[in-house]
Motif scaffolding. Structure first.
Motif, PDB file in Angstrom:
ATOM      1  N   GLY A 198      50.285  29.664  38.259  1.00  0.00           N
ATOM      2  CA  GLY A 198      50.477  30.949  38.702  1.00  0.00           C
ATOM      3  C   GLY A 198      49.850  31.833  37.699  1.00  0.00           C
ATOM      4  N   GLU A 199      49.360  31.377  36.524  1.00  0.00           N
ATOM      5  CA  GLU A 199      48.810  32.296  35.282  1.00  0.00           C
ATOM      6  C   GLU A 199      47.443  31.463  34.839  1.00  0.00           C
ATOM      7  N   ALA A 200      46.307  32.098  35.035  1.00  0.00           N
ATOM      8  CA  ALA A 200      45.249  31.305  34.523  1.00  0.00           C
ATOM      9  C   ALA A 200      44.874  31.791  33.069  1.00  0.00           C
ATOM     10  N   PRO A 201      44.185  31.044  32.031  1.00  0.00           N
ATOM     11  CA  PRO A 201      44.279  31.298  30.767  1.00  0.00           C
ATOM     12  C   PRO A 201      43.344  32.656  30.426  1.00  0.00           C
ATOM     13  N   LEU A 202      43.527  33.437  29.505  1.00  0.00           N
ATOM     14  CA  LEU A 202      42.518  34.494  29.404  1.00  0.00           C
ATOM     15  C   LEU A 202      41.563  33.973  28.343  1.00  0.00           C
ATOM     16  N   PRO A 203      40.487  34.775  28.388  1.00  0.00           N
ATOM     17  CA  PRO A 203      39.334  34.457  27.441  1.00  0.00           C
ATOM     18  C   PRO A 203      39.725  34.748  25.840  1.00  0.00           C
ATOM     19  N   GLU A 204      39.164  33.949  25.126  1.00  0.00           N
ATOM     20  CA  GLU A 204      39.539  34.232  23.645  1.00  0.00           C
ATOM     21  C   GLU A 204      39.065  35.542  23.345  1.00  0.00           C
ATOM     22  N   GLY A 205      40.173  36.042  22.303  1.00  0.00           N
ATOM     23  CA  GLY A 205      39.961  37.256  22.025  1.00  0.00           C
ATOM     24  C   GLY A 205      40.550  38.370  22.638  1.00  0.00           C
ATOM     25  N   ALA A 206      41.338  37.938  23.998  1.00  0.00           N
ATOM     26  CA  ALA A 206      41.987  39.066  24.620  1.00  0.00           C
ATOM     27  C   ALA A 206      43.110  39.645  23.966  1.00  0.00           C
TER      28      ALA A 206
ATOM     29  N   ALA B 251      36.194  49.367  25.838  1.00  0.00           N
ATOM     30  CA  ALA B 251      36.080  49.600  24.302  1.00  0.00           C
ATOM     31  C   ALA B 251      37.199  48.917  23.704  1.00  0.00           C
ATOM     32  N   THR B 252      38.352  48.590  24.188  1.00  0.00           N
ATOM     33  CA  THR B 252      39.486  47.895  23.724  1.00  0.00           C
ATOM     34  C   THR B 252      39.526  46.496  24.046  1.00  0.00           C
ATOM     35  N   GLY B 253      38.799  45.998  25.130  1.00  0.00           N
ATOM     36  CA  GLY B 253      38.972  44.678  25.632  1.00  0.00           C
ATOM     37  C   GLY B 253      40.016  44.473  26.391  1.00  0.00           C
ATOM     38  N   GLN B 254      40.815  45.461  27.093  1.00  0.00           N
ATOM     39  CA  GLN B 254      41.677  45.282  27.954  1.00  0.00           C
ATOM     40  C   GLN B 254      41.144  45.000  29.403  1.00  0.00           C
ATOM     41  N   TRP B 255      39.767  44.896  29.517  1.00  0.00           N
ATOM     42  CA  TRP B 255      39.200  44.665  30.586  1.00  0.00           C
ATOM     43  C   TRP B 255      39.686  42.966  30.998  1.00  0.00           C
ATOM     44  N   MET B 256      39.617  42.307  29.927  1.00  0.00           N
ATOM     45  CA  MET B 256      39.799  40.888  30.076  1.00  0.00           C
ATOM     46  C   MET B 256      41.131  40.361  30.685  1.00  0.00           C
TER      47      MET B 256
END
Length: 301
Positions: free
Chosen positions: A39-47, A130-135
């Motif tokens: 149910g949870e996909a991995p986040l991009p590196e640096g998230a 700007a803060t990377g929260q989009w990831m």
């Protein structure tokens, strides 16, 4: 058809889906599917990990403005004959060519909060990227889709997926947040702009993007926002209990901007509810007219 009938149909449909989901989870194939896609996909590196304070304020302001937009929108839909109107005074606002714009007070309230919501949205978008929260809310891998299906089955079967929103949302949340921020919100703005008195485009394009089409889109988006808000608020409390975080556990994330501060989150949540309840009562032409009169002329015709 009366609302009660719609509610009854919805409850029956939900009960059927729950029964189907419970049966599916008893099959070996679906059990293997959930084991592979929890149910949870991995986040991009640096998230980024965690929710910053600015996101809590943005969450409240977005909720606040959306509530009042929906409130004023319902007033527009249900008021057959407005009891007051507002005419822009070009000597008090930015001077424009042509006749001053005249609109009902309900429309003025609606457009005013639309404007504030858009400004808040621009700030949100800037900070989000700007803060990377989009990831955290933008799908970056195809694995989000089977994981979203897995999460949906787990929710419907009443054996919910693990909640770890401080680190990573489950994929169903990711798709819901992405749809809300990047699809529903722009559709609301574009269709609302088309329905406003300041729509500047004339000619054949208006036949393609007609007022009727814009109205259908705008009302449909409003229904989506209402449904999203109801489910979102319900799950904030329900998942806190189901996953052992306490009744107010998730409020520490969304309103307290801390991983473990349920009391702080609840206090800010209570303040927000009081503010929104007061605004819901006060957002009426009779209370807004004195303010509107400073920037134009308020009349009864």
């Amino acid at each position: 058809m009366k609302p009660g009938i719609y509610a009854g149909i919805g409850i029956v449909a939900l009960a059927i889906l729950v029964g189907i989901a419970i049966w599916l989870r008893s099959t070996a194939g679906v059990q293997a599917f959930i084991a592979r896609y929890p149910g949870e996909a991995p986040l991009p590196e640096g998230a980024p990990v965690g929710l910053p304070g600015w996101l809590g304020w943005q969450h409240f302001l977005n909720f606040f403005f959306m509530l009042l937009i929906i409130r004023s929108g319902l007033l527009i839909l249900t008021t057959q004959k407005p009891d007051s109107f507002w005419t822009r005074d070009n000597t008090k606002l930015v001077k424009t060519k042509g006749d001053p714009v005249k609109m009902s007070m309900n429309h003025l309230i609606h457009f005013s909060f639309d404007f504030l919501w858009v400004i808040n949205g621009i700030v949100f978008f800037v900070l989000l990227f700007a803060t990377g929260q989009w990831m955290r809310i933008v799908p970056t891998t195809w694995e989000v889709f089977p994981n979203a299906l897995s999460a949906a089955i787990q929710y419907l079967s009443m054996n919910w997926p693990a909640e770890n929103g401080w680190v990573n949302y489950n994929s169903l949340q990711v798709l819901a947040y992405f749809t809300t921020v990047f699809i529903a919100a722009p559709l609301a703005m574009i269709s609302g702009y088309r329905l406003s008195e300041i729509w500047p485009i004339k000619g054949e394009f208006n036949n393609v993007f007609s007022i009727r089409i814009a109205t259908v889109i705008h009302v449909s988006v409003m229904v989506y926002f209402l449904a999203f808000t109801f489910v979102h608020v319900f799950l904030v409390f329900a998942t806190s209990v189901v996953n052992g975080h306490g009744l107010f556990g998730n409020l520490s994330h969304t309103f307290g901007a801390q991983e473990h501060a349920p009391l702080l989150g609840f206090i800010w949540f209570a303040v927000a509810i009081v503010a929104m309840a007061a605004a819901w009562v006060l957002i009426r032409p009779v209370f807004i007219a004195p303010v509107a009169g400073r920037f134009g002329k308020v009349t009864t015709r």
